[in-house]
Design a protein around this motif. Structure first.
Motif, PDB file in Angstrom:
ATOM      1  N   PHE A 125     -10.443   1.299  -7.985  1.00 41.19           N
ATOM      2  CA  PHE A 125     -10.330   1.185  -9.499  1.00 41.19           C
ATOM      3  C   PHE A 125      -9.093   0.252  -9.693  1.00 41.19           C
ATOM      4  N   GLU A 126      -9.485  -0.783 -10.786  1.00 43.31           N
ATOM      5  CA  GLU A 126      -8.238  -1.500 -11.155  1.00 43.31           C
ATOM      6  C   GLU A 126      -7.570  -0.769 -12.075  1.00 43.31           C
ATOM      7  N   ALA A 127      -6.163  -0.474 -12.025  1.00 44.26           N
ATOM      8  CA  ALA A 127      -5.624   0.391 -13.016  1.00 44.26           C
ATOM      9  C   ALA A 127      -5.542   0.256 -14.396  1.00 44.26           C
ATOM     10  N   ASP A 128      -5.609  -1.249 -14.793  1.00 43.07           N
ATOM     11  CA  ASP A 128      -5.599  -1.534 -16.184  1.00 43.07           C
ATOM     12  C   ASP A 128      -6.933  -1.418 -16.699  1.00 43.07           C
ATOM     13  N   LYS A 129      -7.914  -1.017 -15.847  1.00 40.82           N
ATOM     14  CA  LYS A 129      -9.299  -0.989 -16.592  1.00 40.82           C
ATOM     15  C   LYS A 129      -9.667   0.496 -16.758  1.00 40.82           C
ATOM     16  N   ILE A 130      -8.635   1.469 -16.228  1.00 40.35           N
ATOM     17  CA  ILE A 130      -8.883   2.894 -16.126  1.00 40.35           C
ATOM     18  C   ILE A 130      -8.762   3.253 -17.712  1.00 40.35           C
ATOM     19  N   LYS A 131      -9.899   3.774 -18.245  1.00 39.32           N
ATOM     20  CA  LYS A 131      -9.857   4.310 -19.740  1.00 39.32           C
ATOM     21  C   LYS A 131      -9.244   5.665 -19.817  1.00 39.32           C
ATOM     22  N   GLN A 132      -9.574   6.585 -18.791  1.00 39.14           N
ATOM     23  CA  GLN A 132      -9.028   7.690 -18.806  1.00 39.14           C
ATOM     24  C   GLN A 132      -8.861   8.325 -17.490  1.00 39.14           C
ATOM     25  N   LEU A 133      -7.581   8.996 -17.400  1.00 37.89           N
ATOM     26  CA  LEU A 133      -7.400   9.596 -16.057  1.00 37.89           C
ATOM     27  C   LEU A 133      -6.800  10.811 -16.135  1.00 37.89           C
ATOM     28  N   ARG A 134      -7.348  11.853 -15.687  1.00 38.74           N
ATOM     29  CA  ARG A 134      -7.047  13.206 -16.020  1.00 38.74           C
ATOM     30  C   ARG A 134      -6.981  14.133 -14.906  1.00 38.74           C
ATOM     31  N   LYS A 135      -5.883  14.734 -14.599  1.00 37.04           N
ATOM     32  CA  LYS A 135      -5.654  15.539 -13.523  1.00 37.04           C
ATOM     33  C   LYS A 135      -6.268  17.166 -13.673  1.00 37.04           C
ATOM     34  N   ILE A 169      -2.215  -6.222  -5.281  1.00 26.98           N
ATOM     35  CA  ILE A 169      -2.770  -7.391  -4.808  1.00 26.98           C
ATOM     36  C   ILE A 169      -2.670  -8.200  -5.770  1.00 26.98           C
ATOM     37  N   CYS A 170      -2.072  -9.631  -5.744  1.00 27.03           N
ATOM     38  CA  CYS A 170      -1.753 -10.572  -6.691  1.00 27.03           C
ATOM     39  C   CYS A 170      -1.600  -9.939  -7.967  1.00 27.03           C
ATOM     40  N   GLU A 171      -0.572  -9.387  -8.306  1.00 19.64           N
ATOM     41  CA  GLU A 171      -0.232  -8.793  -9.522  1.00 19.64           C
ATOM     42  C   GLU A 171      -1.029  -7.610  -9.903  1.00 19.64           C
ATOM     43  N   ILE A 172      -2.197  -7.260  -9.376  1.00 21.27           N
ATOM     44  CA  ILE A 172      -3.384  -6.430  -9.933  1.00 21.27           C
ATOM     45  C   ILE A 172      -2.982  -4.967  -9.022  1.00 21.27           C
ATOM     46  N   ASN A 173      -2.832  -3.873  -9.748  1.00 22.61           N
ATOM     47  CA  ASN A 173      -2.573  -2.626  -9.344  1.00 22.61           C
ATOM     48  C   ASN A 173      -3.978  -2.009  -9.137  1.00 22.61           C
ATOM     49  N   TYR A 174      -4.267  -1.446  -7.904  1.00 21.89           N
ATOM     50  CA  TYR A 174      -5.656  -0.771  -7.660  1.00 21.89           C
ATOM     51  C   TYR A 174      -5.264   0.680  -7.111  1.00 21.89           C
ATOM     52  N   ILE A 175      -6.201   1.604  -7.592  1.00 25.91           N
ATOM     53  CA  ILE A 175      -6.036   3.006  -7.049  1.00 25.91           C
ATOM     54  C   ILE A 175      -7.222   3.348  -6.467  1.00 25.91           C
ATOM     55  N   MET A 213       0.734  -1.264  -0.033  1.00 28.08           N
ATOM     56  CA  MET A 213       0.009  -0.079   0.019  1.00 28.08           C
ATOM     57  C   MET A 213       0.776   1.088  -0.110  1.00 28.08           C
ATOM     58  N   LYS A 214       0.577   2.002  -0.824  1.00 24.47           N
ATOM     59  CA  LYS A 214       1.171   3.508  -0.793  1.00 24.47           C
ATOM     60  C   LYS A 214       0.208   4.479  -0.513  1.00 24.47           C
ATOM     61  N   ILE A 215       0.600   5.383   0.330  1.00 28.84           N
ATOM     62  CA  ILE A 215      -0.426   6.386   0.627  1.00 28.84           C
ATOM     63  C   ILE A 215       0.191   7.859   0.063  1.00 28.84           C
ATOM     64  N   LEU A 216      -0.599   8.367  -0.809  1.00 26.10           N
ATOM     65  CA  LEU A 216      -0.249   9.514  -1.556  1.00 26.10           C
ATOM     66  C   LEU A 216      -0.755  10.851  -1.204  1.00 26.10           C
ATOM     67  N   ALA A 217       0.305  11.855  -1.099  1.00 26.97           N
ATOM     68  CA  ALA A 217      -0.236  13.046  -0.929  1.00 26.97           C
ATOM     69  C   ALA A 217       0.073  13.937  -1.954  1.00 26.97           C
ATOM     70  N   ASP A 218      -1.357  14.138  -2.901  1.00 28.53           N
ATOM     71  CA  ASP A 218      -0.960  14.634  -4.213  1.00 28.53           C
ATOM     72  C   ASP A 218      -1.524  16.024  -4.284  1.00 28.53           C
ATOM     73  N   ASN A 219      -2.598  16.198  -3.496  1.00 25.49           N
ATOM     74  CA  ASN A 219      -3.389  17.537  -3.539  1.00 25.49           C
ATOM     75  C   ASN A 219      -3.760  17.981  -4.930  1.00 25.49           C
ATOM     76  N   GLY A 220      -4.840  17.059  -5.590  1.00 24.56           N
ATOM     77  CA  GLY A 220      -5.247  17.577  -6.623  1.00 24.56           C
ATOM     78  C   GLY A 220      -6.481  16.887  -7.041  1.00 24.56           C
ATOM     79  N   PHE A 221      -7.192  17.371  -8.120  1.00 30.91           N
ATOM     80  CA  PHE A 221      -8.630  16.800  -8.226  1.00 30.91           C
ATOM     81  C   PHE A 221      -8.495  15.966  -9.625  1.00 30.91           C
ATOM     82  N   TYR A 222      -9.008  14.669  -9.852  1.00 26.26           N
ATOM     83  CA  TYR A 222      -9.048  13.879 -10.923  1.00 26.26           C
ATOM     84  C   TYR A 222     -10.349  13.729 -11.437  1.00 26.26           C
TER      85      TYR A 222
END
Length: 80
Positions: A49-59, A30-36, A1-10
């Motif tokens: 979200f499963e990272a591989d299934k995200i179609k678009q991620l925009r900051k 978890i088990c070779e799958i990245n989650y956000i 687990m990585k806790i991030l301090a990004d301070n932005g909207f997505y």
């Protein structure tokens, strides 16, 4: 687990759904799958979200832009 301090909207497009006003909470692997994990800042709902299934991620923006302050007085009359 990585806790991030990004301070932005997505904005996320995932599984034919559109999500807005999200703040990044953490990432997991978890088990070779990245989650956000993200939280909607207006409703308080938390999504994972499963990272591989995200179609678009925009900051969209930073919450608090970095500012550089000069804490030195301009002249002697303003100093202590």
């Amino acid at each position: 687990m990585k806790i991030l301090a990004d301070n932005g909207f997505y904005e996320v497009e995932y599984d034919n759904e559109h999500y807005e006003n999200l703040e990044l909470v953490r990432t997991d692997q978890i088990c070779e799958i990245n989650y956000i994990t993200m939280k909607n800042s207006l409703t308080g709902e938390v999504y994972t979200f499963e990272a591989d299934k995200i179609k678009q991620l925009r900051k969209l923006m930073k919450l608090m832009p970095a500012t550089k302050e000069n804490l030195v007085a301009d002249n002697r009359s303003y100093s202590l």
